[in-house]
Design a protein around this motif. Structure first.
Motif, PDB file in Angstrom:
ATOM      1  N   GLU A  79       0.832  -1.208   0.000  1.00  0.00           N
ATOM      2  CA  GLU A  79       0.000   0.000   0.000  1.00  0.00           C
ATOM      3  C   GLU A  79       0.864   1.253   0.000  1.00  0.00           C
ATOM      4  O   GLU A  79       0.551   2.227  -0.686  1.00  0.00           O
ATOM      5  N   ALA A  80       1.956   1.232   0.783  1.00  0.00           N
ATOM      6  CA  ALA A  80       2.856   2.388   0.840  1.00  0.00           C
ATOM      7  C   ALA A  80       3.498   2.656  -0.518  1.00  0.00           C
ATOM      8  O   ALA A  80       3.665   3.805  -0.919  1.00  0.00           O
ATOM      9  N   ILE A  81       3.841   1.589  -1.235  1.00  0.00           N
ATOM     10  CA  ILE A  81       4.415   1.741  -2.570  1.00  0.00           C
ATOM     11  C   ILE A  81       3.377   2.334  -3.516  1.00  0.00           C
ATOM     12  O   ILE A  81       3.648   3.295  -4.245  1.00  0.00           O
ATOM     13  N   GLU A  82       2.173   1.759  -3.510  1.00  0.00           N
ATOM     14  CA  GLU A  82       1.123   2.224  -4.425  1.00  0.00           C
ATOM     15  C   GLU A  82       0.698   3.665  -4.145  1.00  0.00           C
ATOM     16  O   GLU A  82       0.547   4.460  -5.070  1.00  0.00           O
ATOM     17  N   MET A  83       0.500   4.001  -2.879  1.00  0.00           N
ATOM     18  CA  MET A  83      -0.053   5.316  -2.535  1.00  0.00           C
ATOM     19  C   MET A  83       0.993   6.425  -2.481  1.00  0.00           C
ATOM     20  O   MET A  83       0.732   7.553  -2.902  1.00  0.00           O
ATOM     21  N   LYS A 129       4.641   5.886  -3.130  1.00  0.00           N
ATOM     22  CA  LYS A 129       5.921   5.549  -3.759  1.00  0.00           C
ATOM     23  C   LYS A 129       7.006   5.330  -2.701  1.00  0.00           C
ATOM     24  O   LYS A 129       8.182   5.589  -2.924  1.00  0.00           O
ATOM     25  N   CYS A 130       6.608   4.837  -1.544  1.00  0.00           N
ATOM     26  CA  CYS A 130       7.501   4.588  -0.414  1.00  0.00           C
ATOM     27  C   CYS A 130       7.920   3.115  -0.431  1.00  0.00           C
ATOM     28  O   CYS A 130       7.114   2.238  -0.110  1.00  0.00           O
ATOM     29  N   THR A 131       9.169   2.852  -0.812  1.00  0.00           N
ATOM     30  CA  THR A 131       9.626   1.472  -0.950  1.00  0.00           C
ATOM     31  C   THR A 131      10.299   0.927   0.306  1.00  0.00           C
ATOM     32  O   THR A 131      10.635  -0.255   0.352  1.00  0.00           O
ATOM     33  N   ARG A 132      10.511   1.761   1.317  1.00  0.00           N
ATOM     34  CA  ARG A 132      11.166   1.313   2.541  1.00  0.00           C
ATOM     35  C   ARG A 132      10.291   1.610   3.754  1.00  0.00           C
ATOM     36  O   ARG A 132      10.693   2.318   4.678  1.00  0.00           O
ATOM     37  N   LEU A 133       9.090   1.063   3.764  1.00  0.00           N
ATOM     38  CA  LEU A 133       8.139   1.348   4.831  1.00  0.00           C
ATOM     39  C   LEU A 133       8.690   0.992   6.202  1.00  0.00           C
ATOM     40  O   LEU A 133       8.503   1.742   7.157  1.00  0.00           O
TER      41      LEU A 133
END
Length: 72
Positions: free
Chosen positions: A26-30, A32-36
């Motif tokens: 979800e963080a990647i999709e919403m 663009k956060c790849t290192r949650l």
């Protein structure tokens, strides 16, 4: 210091403060956060947020869901 909710960290923080859960996908999709997980650690260590998590094993894969701990 003024909060900056335009950064990836700020967006994740605002999302969690709104009472929602978040996963890495979800963080990647919403956002663009790849290192949650790194953002979560920073929110805990620097911002003092109490964040809970659960690891989910499903369909041969696993992921972690994060949310703010409720006040006791």
């Amino acid at each position: 210091m003024k909060e900056n909710f335009e950064t990836k960290k700020g967006k994740v923080k605002a999302w969690l403060l709104s009472g929602k859960t978040i996963t890495s996908w979800e963080a990647i999709e919403m956002f663009k956060c790849t290192r949650l997980s790194a953002v979560i650690k920073d929110l805990e260590d620097r911002d003092g947020l109490k964040i809970d998590r659960v690891r989910i094993y499903e369909d041969g894969t696993n992921y972690t869901t994060y949310w703010l701990k409720e006040e006791e």
